[in-house]
Design a protein around this motif. Structure first.
Motif, PDB file in Angstrom:
ATOM      1  N   GLY A  17       0.856  -1.189   0.000  1.00  0.00           N
ATOM      2  CA  GLY A  17       0.000   0.000   0.000  1.00  0.00           C
ATOM      3  C   GLY A  17       0.892   1.238   0.000  1.00  0.00           C
ATOM      4  N   PRO A  18       0.299   2.419   0.207  1.00  0.00           N
ATOM      5  CA  PRO A  18       1.120   3.644   0.180  1.00  0.00           C
ATOM      6  C   PRO A  18       2.241   3.646   1.207  1.00  0.00           C
ATOM      7  N   ALA A  19       2.026   3.044   2.384  1.00  0.00           N
ATOM      8  CA  ALA A  19       3.077   3.052   3.414  1.00  0.00           C
ATOM      9  C   ALA A  19       4.263   2.195   2.984  1.00  0.00           C
ATOM     10  N   GLU A  44       3.624  -8.500  -1.376  1.00  0.00           N
ATOM     11  CA  GLU A  44       2.218  -8.062  -1.348  1.00  0.00           C
ATOM     12  C   GLU A  44       1.330  -9.278  -1.596  1.00  0.00           C
ATOM     13  N   LYS A  45       0.302  -9.432  -0.771  1.00  0.00           N
ATOM     14  CA  LYS A  45      -0.522 -10.636  -0.923  1.00  0.00           C
ATOM     15  C   LYS A  45      -1.515 -10.547  -2.082  1.00  0.00           C
ATOM     16  N   GLY A  46      -1.887  -9.341  -2.490  1.00  0.00           N
ATOM     17  CA  GLY A  46      -2.779  -9.214  -3.647  1.00  0.00           C
ATOM     18  C   GLY A  46      -2.095  -9.732  -4.905  1.00  0.00           C
ATOM     19  N   ASN A  47      -2.897 -10.186  -5.874  1.00  0.00           N
ATOM     20  CA  ASN A  47      -2.303 -10.721  -7.104  1.00  0.00           C
ATOM     21  C   ASN A  47      -1.534  -9.673  -7.880  1.00  0.00           C
ATOM     22  N   GLY A 186      -1.346  -2.466   6.591  1.00  0.00           N
ATOM     23  CA  GLY A 186      -2.619  -1.769   6.656  1.00  0.00           C
ATOM     24  C   GLY A 186      -3.325  -2.045   7.974  1.00  0.00           C
ATOM     25  N   THR A 187      -4.604  -1.671   7.997  1.00  0.00           N
ATOM     26  CA  THR A 187      -5.388  -1.744   9.227  1.00  0.00           C
ATOM     27  C   THR A 187      -5.530  -3.185   9.720  1.00  0.00           C
ATOM     28  N   ARG A 188      -5.508  -3.380  11.017  1.00  0.00           N
ATOM     29  CA  ARG A 188      -5.693  -4.686  11.664  1.00  0.00           C
ATOM     30  C   ARG A 188      -4.769  -5.755  11.076  1.00  0.00           C
ATOM     31  N   LEU A 261     -19.989   5.050   3.415  1.00  0.00           N
ATOM     32  CA  LEU A 261     -20.435   5.384   4.766  1.00  0.00           C
ATOM     33  C   LEU A 261     -19.429   4.783   5.743  1.00  0.00           C
ATOM     34  N   VAL A 262     -18.945   5.617   6.662  1.00  0.00           N
ATOM     35  CA  VAL A 262     -17.952   5.169   7.646  1.00  0.00           C
ATOM     36  C   VAL A 262     -18.566   5.330   9.036  1.00  0.00           C
ATOM     37  N   VAL A 263     -18.580   4.252   9.813  1.00  0.00           N
ATOM     38  CA  VAL A 263     -19.226   4.292  11.132  1.00  0.00           C
ATOM     39  C   VAL A 263     -18.319   3.622  12.162  1.00  0.00           C
ATOM     40  N   ALA A 301     -15.523  -3.172   1.626  1.00  0.00           N
ATOM     41  CA  ALA A 301     -15.540  -2.593   2.966  1.00  0.00           C
ATOM     42  C   ALA A 301     -14.202  -2.851   3.637  1.00  0.00           C
ATOM     43  N   LYS A 302     -13.841  -1.944   4.511  1.00  0.00           N
ATOM     44  CA  LYS A 302     -12.560  -2.073   5.199  1.00  0.00           C
ATOM     45  C   LYS A 302     -12.599  -1.242   6.478  1.00  0.00           C
ATOM     46  N   THR A 303     -11.823  -1.641   7.468  1.00  0.00           N
ATOM     47  CA  THR A 303     -11.802  -0.868   8.711  1.00  0.00           C
ATOM     48  C   THR A 303     -10.789   0.272   8.620  1.00  0.00           C
ATOM     49  N   LEU A 304     -10.950   1.228   9.511  1.00  0.00           N
ATOM     50  CA  LEU A 304      -9.984   2.324   9.671  1.00  0.00           C
ATOM     51  C   LEU A 304      -9.606   2.389  11.154  1.00  0.00           C
ATOM     52  N   PRO A 305      -8.313   2.505  11.467  1.00  0.00           N
ATOM     53  CA  PRO A 305      -7.920   2.634  12.882  1.00  0.00           C
ATOM     54  C   PRO A 305      -8.169   4.063  13.337  1.00  0.00           C
ATOM     55  N   GLY A 324       2.323   3.210   8.588  1.00  0.00           N
ATOM     56  CA  GLY A 324       0.981   3.382   8.024  1.00  0.00           C
ATOM     57  C   GLY A 324      -0.138   2.973   8.970  1.00  0.00           C
ATOM     58  N   ASP A 325      -1.229   2.486   8.381  1.00  0.00           N
ATOM     59  CA  ASP A 325      -2.396   2.073   9.174  1.00  0.00           C
ATOM     60  C   ASP A 325      -2.039   1.002  10.196  1.00  0.00           C
ATOM     61  N   SER A 326      -1.056   0.155   9.886  1.00  0.00           N
ATOM     62  CA  SER A 326      -0.677  -0.907  10.834  1.00  0.00           C
ATOM     63  C   SER A 326      -0.260  -0.314  12.172  1.00  0.00           C
ATOM     64  N   LEU A 335     -10.707  11.783   8.005  1.00  0.00           N
ATOM     65  CA  LEU A 335     -10.919  10.551   7.247  1.00  0.00           C
ATOM     66  C   LEU A 335      -9.757  10.356   6.263  1.00  0.00           C
ATOM     67  N   LYS A 336      -8.555  10.562   6.753  1.00  0.00           N
ATOM     68  CA  LYS A 336      -7.402  10.472   5.851  1.00  0.00           C
ATOM     69  C   LYS A 336      -6.227   9.769   6.523  1.00  0.00           C
ATOM     70  N   GLY A 337      -5.601   8.883   5.747  1.00  0.00           N
ATOM     71  CA  GLY A 337      -4.420   8.204   6.260  1.00  0.00           C
ATOM     72  C   GLY A 337      -3.315   8.081   5.229  1.00  0.00           C
TER      73      GLY A 337
HETATM   74  C1  LIG Z   1     -13.698   3.613   3.139  1.00  0.00           C
HETATM   75  C2  LIG Z   1     -12.368   4.284   3.345  1.00  0.00           C
HETATM   76  C3  LIG Z   1     -12.175   5.580   2.891  1.00  0.00           C
HETATM   77  C4  LIG Z   1     -10.948   6.211   3.069  1.00  0.00           C
HETATM   78  N1  LIG Z   1     -10.781   7.458   2.558  1.00  0.00           N
HETATM   79  C5  LIG Z   1      -9.585   8.049   2.628  1.00  0.00           C
HETATM   80  C6  LIG Z   1      -9.372   9.310   1.993  1.00  0.00           C
HETATM   81  O1  LIG Z   1     -10.265   9.871   1.366  1.00  0.00           O
HETATM   82  N2  LIG Z   1      -8.126   9.871   2.100  1.00  0.00           N
HETATM   83  C7  LIG Z   1      -7.102   9.270   2.793  1.00  0.00           C
HETATM   84  O2  LIG Z   1      -5.997   9.830   2.856  1.00  0.00           O
HETATM   85  N3  LIG Z   1      -7.293   8.071   3.406  1.00  0.00           N
HETATM   86  C8  LIG Z   1      -8.492   7.444   3.326  1.00  0.00           C
HETATM   87  N4  LIG Z   1      -8.673   6.214   3.916  1.00  0.00           N
HETATM   88  C9  LIG Z   1      -7.561   5.621   4.686  1.00  0.00           C
HETATM   89  C10 LIG Z   1      -6.462   5.092   3.762  1.00  0.00           C
HETATM   90  O3  LIG Z   1      -7.023   4.219   2.809  1.00  0.00           O
HETATM   91  C11 LIG Z   1      -5.406   4.369   4.590  1.00  0.00           C
HETATM   92  O4  LIG Z   1      -4.971   5.206   5.643  1.00  0.00           O
HETATM   93  C12 LIG Z   1      -4.198   3.970   3.748  1.00  0.00           C
HETATM   94  O5  LIG Z   1      -4.606   3.142   2.679  1.00  0.00           O
HETATM   95  C13 LIG Z   1      -3.164   3.249   4.617  1.00  0.00           C
HETATM   96  O6  LIG Z   1      -2.104   2.801   3.815  1.00  0.00           O
HETATM   97  P1  LIG Z   1      -1.254   1.503   4.246  1.00  0.00           P
HETATM   98  O7  LIG Z   1      -0.215   1.328   3.205  1.00  0.00           O
HETATM   99  O8  LIG Z   1      -0.862   1.626   5.660  1.00  0.00           O
HETATM  100  O9  LIG Z   1      -2.291   0.291   4.189  1.00  0.00           O
HETATM  101  P2  LIG Z   1      -3.137  -0.296   2.986  1.00  0.00           P
HETATM  102  O10 LIG Z   1      -3.471   0.754   2.008  1.00  0.00           O
HETATM  103  O11 LIG Z   1      -4.264  -1.035   3.615  1.00  0.00           O
HETATM  104  O12 LIG Z   1      -2.157  -1.334   2.277  1.00  0.00           O
HETATM  105  C14 LIG Z   1      -1.747  -2.514   2.935  1.00  0.00           C
HETATM  106  C15 LIG Z   1      -1.304  -3.529   1.901  1.00  0.00           C
HETATM  107  O13 LIG Z   1      -0.693  -4.628   2.586  1.00  0.00           O
HETATM  108  C16 LIG Z   1      -1.128  -5.847   2.009  1.00  0.00           C
HETATM  109  N5  LIG Z   1      -1.020  -6.894   3.029  1.00  0.00           N
HETATM  110  C17 LIG Z   1      -1.714  -6.962   4.195  1.00  0.00           C
HETATM  111  N6  LIG Z   1      -1.349  -8.039   4.895  1.00  0.00           N
HETATM  112  C18 LIG Z   1      -0.398  -8.677   4.159  1.00  0.00           C
HETATM  113  C19 LIG Z   1       0.355  -9.873   4.356  1.00  0.00           C
HETATM  114  N7  LIG Z   1       0.216 -10.615   5.454  1.00  0.00           N
HETATM  115  N8  LIG Z   1       1.229 -10.248   3.397  1.00  0.00           N
HETATM  116  C20 LIG Z   1       1.394  -9.493   2.281  1.00  0.00           C
HETATM  117  N9  LIG Z   1       0.692  -8.346   2.036  1.00  0.00           N
HETATM  118  C21 LIG Z   1      -0.182  -7.946   2.970  1.00  0.00           C
HETATM  119  C22 LIG Z   1      -2.567  -5.548   1.581  1.00  0.00           C
HETATM  120  O14 LIG Z   1      -2.996  -6.452   0.582  1.00  0.00           O
HETATM  121  C23 LIG Z   1      -2.457  -4.104   1.089  1.00  0.00           C
HETATM  122  O15 LIG Z   1      -2.144  -4.041  -0.282  1.00  0.00           O
HETATM  123  C24 LIG Z   1      -9.888   5.550   3.751  1.00  0.00           C
HETATM  124  C25 LIG Z   1     -10.069   4.241   4.208  1.00  0.00           C
HETATM  125  C26 LIG Z   1     -11.290   3.603   3.998  1.00  0.00           C
HETATM  126  C27 LIG Z   1     -11.457   2.184   4.476  1.00  0.00           C
END
Ligand SMILES: Cc1cc2nc3c(=O)[nH]c(=O)nc-3n(C[C@H](O)[C@H](O)[C@H](O)COP(=O)(O)OP(=O)(O)OC[C@H]3O[C@@H](n4cnc5c(N)ncnc54)[C@H](O)[C@@H]3O)c2cc1C
Length: 385
Positions: A17-19, A44-47, A186-188, A261-263, A301-305, A324-326, A335-337
Motif C-alpha cells: 500500500g502507500p506506506a 504483497e498478498k494481492g495478485n 494496513g489496518t488490523r 459510509l464510515v461508522v 468494505a474495510k476498517t480504519l484505525p 501506516g495504518d498498521s 478521514l485520511k491516512g
Molecule cells: C472507506 C475508506 C475511505 C478512506 N478514505 C480516505 C481518503 O479519502 N483519504 C485518505 O488519505 N485516506 C483514506 N482512507 C484511509 C487510507 O485508505 C489508509 O490510511 C491507507 O490506505 C493506509 O495505507 P497503508 O499502506 O498503511 O495500508 P493499505 O493501504 O491497507 O495497504 C496494505 C497492503 O498490505 C497488504 N497486506 C496486508 N497483509 C499482508 C500480508 N500478510 N502479506 C502481504 N501483504 C499484505 C494488503 O494487501 C495491502 O495491499 C480511507 C479508508 C477507507 C477504508
C-alpha cells in the motif's frame, strides 16, 4: 520465489500500500545517496499491486513532493483536483442543510480525488525502477524470531485444503530473513497484531479502536458528474449519540462517483448493521439524486484505525518497524491516512538506511524512526484526536 529456499534481504517490507511503497522508494533513494547497494524486497498478498486497496480517496498531495522527483510528482495519476467541497447534514424527513463552514480538519483545499489503487500501481513502477524487488500474490503468514528478536517472515504454505490437509501440490512457504522487517500491512494487520502482543509493544497504550467504511463506485450517465466535487454528510441514518460517523460522495472523471459510509464500531445497538445503514443512506434524496440512472460497478468494505495517538503502539523494536495504518497512523477527523502512511514510510526509510550504514539495526538505532515521526505532521495531526 522458490519455496525451498531461505531468502535473505537487507530490508523486507510486508504490504504494497502507500506506506510500504513509500518505504521502498525512500529507502532505495537514501541508499543511493549514501552510495550503498542493499537488497530491498516488498511482498504483497494481492495478485497485483493495488488489487487489495480500498480507500476514498481524497489525498493530501504535499508529502509526495518529499518522496518523488518533480517529474514523478507531476505524473501521479490523480483523478481530479477538488473544486467543490461541502459538508451536508441529512435529516430524517428527507431534508438537508449545507454547513456554511468546514468542520475542523475537513477542508479539502488543494487536495486531489484519486483511485488509491492506481496511485499505488504508479508508486510500484517507481520502486521497481529504483531496484526494489516486488513479489505479488504471496501472503506473509508469520514473523520469525531468534532470541526474541524479529529476523524475518515466512510466507503462507500453499496446496493445503480447507481442513488443513496437505495436497499433492503442497508447497511450504518461503522463509525470508531480513536485516530490517517493515510491517506495512494496513489496518488490523495480522502480523502486526502478533508482534505487538509478543513484544508487548502496546504496554501502557489504549487499545486500538476501529470504524468500518463501506464503499461503492458507481458509473453514471454521460455528463452528469462534476469531477472534483466532494460532499461529506452527517446525520441520517445515523442516530445522534448512538452511532458516530458519516458519508462521502466524491465525483470523478468519466462520470464515476465514489460513495461510502464510515461508522465507528463502538455502537451499542446489536441490531445495527453498517452495510444495511449504507443502503438506507443511499435512499436519502440528497444521496439518491446523485445515483439516479447509474449502475453499481464495485463495492467493498474495510476498517480504519481511529484510536488516535494514545492507541498507537510502540512502532519499532530490534530489526522491526511498523508503518501506516498498521501503526494506527490515521486522522479520524479528516478521514485520511494516505499522507500519514507515506510520511511514516519516509521516516522509516531514513531510520533503516541509517541503521544499515552503521551496521546497527537494534531498537536503540531504530528509535530514530520514532524521533522523526514525533517531529513530523503525524504527531501534530494525531495527538489531539
Ligand atoms: C472507506 C475508506 C475511505 C478512506 N478514505 C480516505 C481518503 O479519502 N483519504 C485518505 O488519505 N485516506 C483514506 N482512507 C484511509 C487510507 O485508505 C489508509 O490510511 C491507507 O490506505 C493506509 O495505507 P497503508 O499502506 O498503511 O495500508 P493499505 O493501504 O491497507 O495497504 C496494505 C497492503 O498490505 C497488504 N497486506 C496486508 N497483509 C499482508 C500480508 N500478510 N502479506 C502481504 N501483504 C499484505 C494488503 O494487501 C495491502 O495491499 C480511507 C479508508 C477507507 C477504508
Amino acid at each position: 520465489m522458490d519455496s525451498q529456499d531461505i531468502i535473505s534481504t537487507d530490508v523486507l517490507i510486508v504490504g504494497g500500500g502507500p506506506a510500504g511503497l513509500a518505504t521502498a522508494i525512500a529507502t532505495a533513494d537514501k541508499l543511493k545517496q549514501k552510495g550503498e547497494n542493499k537488497r530491498i524486497m516488498l511482498i504483497e498478498k494481492g495478485n497485483s499491486i493495488g488489487s487489495h486497496i480500498l480507500s476514498g480517496a481524497v489525498i493530501r498531495p504535499a508529502v509526495f513532493k518529499d518522496l518523488l522527483t518533480t517529474g514523478e510528482f507531476d505524473g501521479i495519476p490523480f483523478d481530479s483536483k477538488v473544486n467543490d467541497d461541502v459538508t451536508v447534514k441529512l435529516n430524517e424527513d428527507g431534508g438537508s442543510s449545507t454547513l456554511p463552514f468546514h468542520p475542523p480538519y475537513m477542508s479539502n483545499d488543494g487536495n486531489y480525488i484519486a483511485s488509491l489503487g492506481q496511485v499505488c500501481r504508479y508508486m510500484a513502477t517507481l520502486a521497481i525502477e529504483r531496484g526494489v524487488e516486488i513479489y505479488t500474490g504471496f501472503a506473509v503468514d508469520s514473523v520469525i524470531y531468534e532470541d526474541g528478536k524479529v529476523v524475518g517472515v515466512k510466507t503462507k504454505d500453499t496446496g493445503v485444503d480447507h481442513h488443513g490437509v496437505k495436497q499433492k501440490n503442497f508447497q511450504e512457504g518461503t522463509i525470508v530473513k531480513a536485516g530490517i522487517t517493515v510491517l506495512a500491512e494496513g489496518t488490523r494487520g495480522s502480523l502486526t497484531k502478533t508482534v505487538v502482543e509478543k513484544l508487548n509493544l502496546d504496554n501502557g497504550k489504549n487499545p486500538q479502536i476501529y470504524s468500518l467504511g463501506v464503499k461503492e463506485i458507481w458509473q453514471m450517465p454521460k455528463d452528469t458528474v462534476k469531477a472534483g466535487s466532494v460532499k461529506h454528510t452527517f446525520g441520517y441514518p445515523l442516530r445522534d449519540k448512538e452511532e458516530f460517523g458519516g458519508g462521502f460522495i466524491y465525483g470523478m472523471t468519466e462520470d464515476r462517483v465514489a460513495i461510502g459510509l464510515v461508522v465507528g464500531l463502538d455502537y451499542q445497538d446489536p441490531s445495527f448493521d453498517i452495510h444495511a445503514a449504507m443502503q438506507v443512506w443511499k435512499t436519502h434524496p440528497e444521496v439518491s439524486k446523485m445515483l439516479t440512472g447509474g449502475s453499481l460497478m464495485e463495492s467493498g468494505a474495510k476498517t480504519l484505525p481511529e484510536g488516535g495517538w494514545n492507541s498507537v503502539p510502540k512502532y519499532y523494536d530490534d530489526n522491526l518497524m511498523i508503518v501506516g495504518d498498521s501503526a494506527g497512523f490515521l486522522t479520524t477527523a479528516r478521514l485520511k491516512g494516505v499522507h500519514l502512511a507515506v510520511r511514516s514510510g519516509i521516516c522509516a526509510a531514513d531510520a533503516a538506511v541509517n541503521a544499515l550504514c552503521n551496521n546497527d539495526t537494534s531498537k536503540s538505532s531504530l528509535k530514530r524512526y520514532e524521533d522523526l515521526v514525533n517531529k513530523s505532521f503525524i504527531y501534530k495531526e494525531l495527538y489531539p484526536t
